[in-house]
Motif scaffolding. Structure first.
Motif, PDB file in Angstrom:
ATOM      1  N   GLU A 295       0.828  -1.206   0.000  1.00  0.00           N
ATOM      2  CA  GLU A 295       0.000   0.000   0.000  1.00  0.00           C
ATOM      3  C   GLU A 295       0.864   1.260   0.000  1.00  0.00           C
ATOM      4  O   GLU A 295       0.558   2.232  -0.708  1.00  0.00           O
ATOM      5  CB  GLU A 295      -0.919  -0.008   1.225  1.00  0.00           C
ATOM      6  CG  GLU A 295      -1.901  -1.173   1.213  1.00  0.00           C
ATOM      7  CD  GLU A 295      -2.662  -1.297   2.521  1.00  0.00           C
ATOM      8  OE1 GLU A 295      -2.435  -0.448   3.422  1.00  0.00           O
ATOM      9  OE2 GLU A 295      -3.465  -2.231   2.652  1.00  0.00           O
ATOM     10  N   HIS A 296       1.944   1.226   0.803  1.00  0.00           N
ATOM     11  CA  HIS A 296       2.863   2.380   0.812  1.00  0.00           C
ATOM     12  C   HIS A 296       3.437   2.612  -0.595  1.00  0.00           C
ATOM     13  O   HIS A 296       3.496   3.752  -1.075  1.00  0.00           O
ATOM     14  CB  HIS A 296       4.019   2.145   1.792  1.00  0.00           C
ATOM     15  CG  HIS A 296       3.590   2.054   3.222  1.00  0.00           C
ATOM     16  ND1 HIS A 296       2.563   2.802   3.744  1.00  0.00           N
ATOM     17  CD2 HIS A 296       4.070   1.293   4.260  1.00  0.00           C
ATOM     18  CE1 HIS A 296       2.417   2.521   5.029  1.00  0.00           C
ATOM     19  NE2 HIS A 296       3.320   1.591   5.369  1.00  0.00           N
ATOM     20  N   GLY A 297       3.851   1.538  -1.231  1.00  0.00           N
ATOM     21  CA  GLY A 297       4.444   1.653  -2.568  1.00  0.00           C
ATOM     22  C   GLY A 297       3.466   2.171  -3.591  1.00  0.00           C
ATOM     23  O   GLY A 297       3.812   3.016  -4.433  1.00  0.00           O
ATOM     24  N   GLU A 298       2.226   1.690  -3.526  1.00  0.00           N
ATOM     25  CA  GLU A 298       1.209   2.168  -4.478  1.00  0.00           C
ATOM     26  C   GLU A 298       0.980   3.656  -4.318  1.00  0.00           C
ATOM     27  O   GLU A 298       0.861   4.397  -5.311  1.00  0.00           O
ATOM     28  CB  GLU A 298      -0.091   1.399  -4.252  1.00  0.00           C
ATOM     29  CG  GLU A 298      -1.185   1.739  -5.267  1.00  0.00           C
ATOM     30  CD  GLU A 298      -2.449   0.933  -5.047  1.00  0.00           C
ATOM     31  OE1 GLU A 298      -3.363   1.044  -5.882  1.00  0.00           O
ATOM     32  OE2 GLU A 298      -2.527   0.194  -4.039  1.00  0.00           O
ATOM     33  N   GLN A 299       0.915   4.124  -3.092  1.00  0.00           N
ATOM     34  CA  GLN A 299       0.725   5.559  -2.847  1.00  0.00           C
ATOM     35  C   GLN A 299       1.900   6.376  -3.372  1.00  0.00           C
ATOM     36  O   GLN A 299       1.721   7.469  -3.930  1.00  0.00           O
ATOM     37  CB  GLN A 299       0.539   5.802  -1.343  1.00  0.00           C
ATOM     38  CG  GLN A 299      -0.753   5.244  -0.791  1.00  0.00           C
ATOM     39  CD  GLN A 299      -0.824   5.317   0.722  1.00  0.00           C
ATOM     40  OE1 GLN A 299       0.089   5.818   1.367  1.00  0.00           O
ATOM     41  NE2 GLN A 299      -1.912   4.800   1.287  1.00  0.00           N
ATOM     42  N   ILE A 300       3.110   5.838  -3.210  1.00  0.00           N
ATOM     43  CA  ILE A 300       4.305   6.574  -3.658  1.00  0.00           C
ATOM     44  C   ILE A 300       4.312   6.722  -5.174  1.00  0.00           C
ATOM     45  O   ILE A 300       4.524   7.822  -5.697  1.00  0.00           O
ATOM     46  CB  ILE A 300       5.591   5.859  -3.166  1.00  0.00           C
ATOM     47  CG1 ILE A 300       5.735   6.004  -1.653  1.00  0.00           C
ATOM     48  CG2 ILE A 300       6.819   6.434  -3.877  1.00  0.00           C
ATOM     49  CD1 ILE A 300       6.842   5.157  -1.060  1.00  0.00           C
TER      50      ILE A 300
END
Length: 421
Positions: A295-300
């Motif tokens: 999820e963190h990566g998708e947001q980034i």
């Protein structure tokens, strides 16, 4: 000349040729029609002066008929081959013909008694002594000084051969000029288009380099926090690109696959070191925290404005074919193709690499584990395609250091991100 310039030259050349092919006949027709209308305008103007007296109330019908015949004689001695004069009621007052007019009269269509308010004309194809000619027939309503209809004049002019040749020559020159102008226009536009293309290519390269620099900066940040070197990111991105080419991906899909593969673990930046670098097995709570890197990566990547397929890889690279993956539990073809491709090469490279919690598996062990995951973890069709190239891929990258695999990925990216020279 690069591919773009060749395509531009071909397209501009084809458009110029098409304009010449379409414009030249149109110019020929317009020029010919304008020439005929000039003849008609002159003929109409000439017809009005000798007939201005028509229906003069101070003269008798006999005088008017005699004057009408005189006017017809004048007109046939000038530009007309047939001249007919009618009164306001459409009764013929006079008619005169030249020898040429007598030869073509029976080839002209007959018409009813004149009853019209507007000047007009028609072209008639005729044969004169075996030659094809054109006869222009004009219809002219005549008005007195009080704008009251006083009669009609109808005249026929057989266009002389010399005049036909002149009209055709002028029309041909006009057509040729349009053709030359179309081709010259294409020749003028081409250097402008290629210059703009070169500028666009330069700016594209700048954007490409900035994207790659950003991608590599993020990759280095991930590598510094993770246990592996940046070579893992280069290896999986190159293997994913190889699979993408095998599947026929191109354009944004291929670009997104490569960037997404390189940045697949970018979300690990948000995972605490105690969990990320833990050498042993994670507790359920730690595993739950670890999984949030997706999820963190998708947001980034979405926040950075990357291509949609980049986010697809980052967001779905832990999904499984049978729906038992995370974070969304996608199943089968609901998982984006780019993510299904990446899942295979990521697991393969992870199995063949040294990690804090394990030693590298042998090639045979890695392949056996991949086969076990067919239809559950991995798309079985994609896995079958990967297994066809797995041995050659392993042999190639297993002996490469980070710098070499970096160069290999750069070469692959150039094919898919940069306009070839």
């Amino acid at each position: 000349m690069n591919i773009y310039k060749k395509r531009a030259a071909l397209r501009i050349g084809l458009v110029s040729l098409l304009l010449a092919i379409l414009g030249s006949p149109l110019a020929w027709l317009i020029s010919r029609e304008n020439a005929e209308e000039e003849v008609v305008s002159f003929a109409i103007e000439e017809s009005r002066r000798p007939l201005a007296f028509l229906n003069d109330a101070s003269k008798s019908a006999t005088d008017n008929a005699r004057q009408a015949q005189h006017g017809a004689n004048i007109l046939t001695s000038g530009i007309f081959d047939i001249a007919e004069v009618y009164d306001a009621q459409g009764k013929k007052l006079a008619e005169q013909m030249t020898p040429t007019g007598s030869l073509v009269e029976n080839q002209l269509p007959h018409h009813a008694r004149p009853d019209y308010q507007d000047t007009h004309y028609e072209n008639n194809a005729i044969s004169l002594e075996g030659d094809k000619r054109t006869a222009i027939r004009v219809f002219v309503p005549l008005f007195d000084k009080q704008k009251k209809l006083s009669g009609y004049f109808e005249g026929v002019r057989v266009i002389p051969e010399w005049q036909m040749q002149q009209i055709s020559a002028d029309a041909s020159i006009a057509a040729l000029m349009v053709a030359i102008a179309s081709l010259l226009c294409g020749m003028t536009i081409y250097p402008v288009v290629t210059y703009l293309a070169k500028e666009n290519e330069r700016k594209t390269l700048q954007i490409y380099e900035s994207h790659i620099s950003m991608m590599e900066a993020l990759g280095r940040a991930i590598a510094k926090r993770d246990s592996d070197t940046g070579a893992h990111n280069y290896r999986v991105a190159w293997m994913a690109a190889l699979m993408g080419e095998k599947r026929g991906l191109s354009g944004e899909h291929m670009q997104g696959l490569i960037i997404g593969s390189f940045l697949h673990d970018v979300g690990k930046i948000g995972i605490p070191d105690a969990i990320l670098l833990k050498p042993g097995k994670h507790t359920p709570e730690e595993m739950q925290m670890m999984r949030t890197h997706v999820e963190h990566g998708e947001q980034i990547v979405k926040g950075a404005g990357w291509l949609p397929s980049v986010a697809a890889v980052v967001a779905a690279h832990h999904e499984k074919w049978d729906g038992q993956g995370y974070p969304r539990g996608l199943q089968g073809e609901a998982i984006p193709l780019e993510a299904r491709i990446f899942a295979i090469v990521d697991v393969f490279d992870a199995l063949c690499s040294k990690r804090p919690y394990k030693e590298p598996f042998s090639y045979e062990q890695a392949i056996a584990i991949l086969r076990e995951g067919a239809g559950s973890h991995f798309d079985p069709d994609l896995l079958a395609q990967f297994l066809e190239i797995a041995s050659s891929v392993y042999d190639k990258i297993s002996s490469m250091n980070e710098e070499q695999i970096h160069a290999l990925l750069r070469e692959t990216m150039t094919r898919h991100f940069v306009i070839p020279a």
